[in-house]
Design a protein around this motif. Structure first.
Motif, PDB file in Angstrom:
ATOM      1  N   HIS A 204       0.863  -1.184   0.000  1.00  0.00           N
ATOM      2  CA  HIS A 204       0.000   0.000   0.000  1.00  0.00           C
ATOM      3  C   HIS A 204       0.898   1.233   0.000  1.00  0.00           C
ATOM      4  O   HIS A 204       1.448   1.613   1.045  1.00  0.00           O
ATOM      5  CB  HIS A 204      -0.930  -0.044   1.214  1.00  0.00           C
ATOM      6  N   PRO A 205       1.070   1.878  -1.155  1.00  0.00           N
ATOM      7  CA  PRO A 205       2.185   2.809  -1.360  1.00  0.00           C
ATOM      8  C   PRO A 205       2.110   4.152  -0.656  1.00  0.00           C
ATOM      9  O   PRO A 205       3.075   4.908  -0.727  1.00  0.00           O
ATOM     10  CB  PRO A 205       2.187   2.999  -2.889  1.00  0.00           C
ATOM     11  N   GLN A 206       1.026   4.484   0.033  1.00  0.00           N
ATOM     12  CA  GLN A 206       1.015   5.751   0.760  1.00  0.00           C
ATOM     13  C   GLN A 206       1.336   5.589   2.246  1.00  0.00           C
ATOM     14  O   GLN A 206       1.348   6.579   2.985  1.00  0.00           O
ATOM     15  CB  GLN A 206      -0.328   6.460   0.583  1.00  0.00           C
ATOM     16  N   ARG A 207       1.623   4.378   2.646  1.00  0.00           N
ATOM     17  CA  ARG A 207       2.053   4.181   4.034  1.00  0.00           C
ATOM     18  C   ARG A 207       3.476   4.694   4.194  1.00  0.00           C
ATOM     19  O   ARG A 207       4.305   4.610   3.281  1.00  0.00           O
ATOM     20  CB  ARG A 207       1.976   2.702   4.409  1.00  0.00           C
ATOM     21  N   LYS A 208       3.765   5.212   5.378  1.00  0.00           N
ATOM     22  CA  LYS A 208       5.088   5.797   5.600  1.00  0.00           C
ATOM     23  C   LYS A 208       6.191   4.745   5.694  1.00  0.00           C
ATOM     24  O   LYS A 208       7.369   5.086   5.621  1.00  0.00           O
ATOM     25  CB  LYS A 208       5.070   6.662   6.861  1.00  0.00           C
TER      26      LYS A 208
END
Length: 234
Positions: A204-208
């Motif tokens: 999930h590419p918007q996780r930090k």
């Protein structure tokens, strides 16, 4: 009942959740900074709880929610984690197991009448231990010309939050996007599938904590190499 819960329902000055102590600009150290910013020190906090009176119609909305929870046999001290008033906006933190009930109250009660849910925004706070993933649901009342927001948290280890699509059908795609990009699983969603990323995308590419770079991406036959393999021009 925790200190934050007391601040949500009764007068007082509860302490906010401290995320981290930051020194220097952006928390960077050892950069040889000569601007003076290296001496900055500040504390990052999460949603400072408000104390009564919240102001204007905010108290009325919270009181109505308390009454409705009590009428359904739900302890409002358990359901309402805290109330936050920032930048003129009312944000009510709700325990995730009571989100669906709170959404129905907002929609159906004559004193609330929040007919519209304006989607959901997901945020990842790695330092908010046990509450790393946040779902922020804004609501608008056409009847009363008001806005309020519910915020729900869940941990990385159990990233589940109830879907409110059964109450607000328009939240279908926003919840899909929040799952796609942030990894929050909205239970009982009618079709929780990718909306922005390819169906076979991993993670999930918007996780930090998502890795930056190193992933080649193809757009209609044109391949963009990952940042760590691109040509240097200087």
């Amino acid at each position: 009942m925790s200190e934050n819960n007391e601040g949500a329902l009764t007068p007082g000055s509860p302490q906010p959740s401290v995320l981290r102590e930051v020194k220097g600009m952006w928390g960077v150290r050892g950069s040889g900074d000569t601007s003076g910013f290296a001496g900055l020190e500040h504390t990052e906090v999460m949603a400072r709880p408000a104390s009564r009176p919240y102001g204007g119609w905010f108290d009325e909305v919270v009181d109505v929610l308390i009454e409705l929870f009590q009428a359904d046999g739900i302890d409002p001290h358990e359901a309402i984690e805290k109330v936050v008033v920032e930048n003129g906006q009312l944000v009510i933190f709700i325990a995730r197991q009571h989100l669906l009930a709170a959404a129905k109250y907002l929609r159906d009660d004559q004193d609330l009448r929040f007919e519209m849910c304006l989607g959901v925004s997901a945020v990842h706070y790695p330092n908010d231990k046990g509450r790393e993933l946040h779902s922020y649901f804004p609501f608008f009342s056409i009847t009363h010309n008001r806005m309020v927001a519910l915020e729900v948290t869940c941990p990385d280890e159990d990233p589940h939050t109830p879907s409110i699509v059964s109450v607000y059908p328009g939240d279908d795609w926003p919840e899909r996007e929040a799952w796609d990009l942030m990894g929050i699983i909205y239970d009982d969603h009618p079709g929780l599938t990718r909306s922005a990323m390819p169906d076979d995308w991993v993670g999930h590419p918007q996780r930090k904590d998502y890795p930056l770079g190193g992933i080649p991406v193809e757009y209609k036959g044109a391949v963009i190499p990952p940042p760590d393999t691109r040509r240097e021009y200087n």
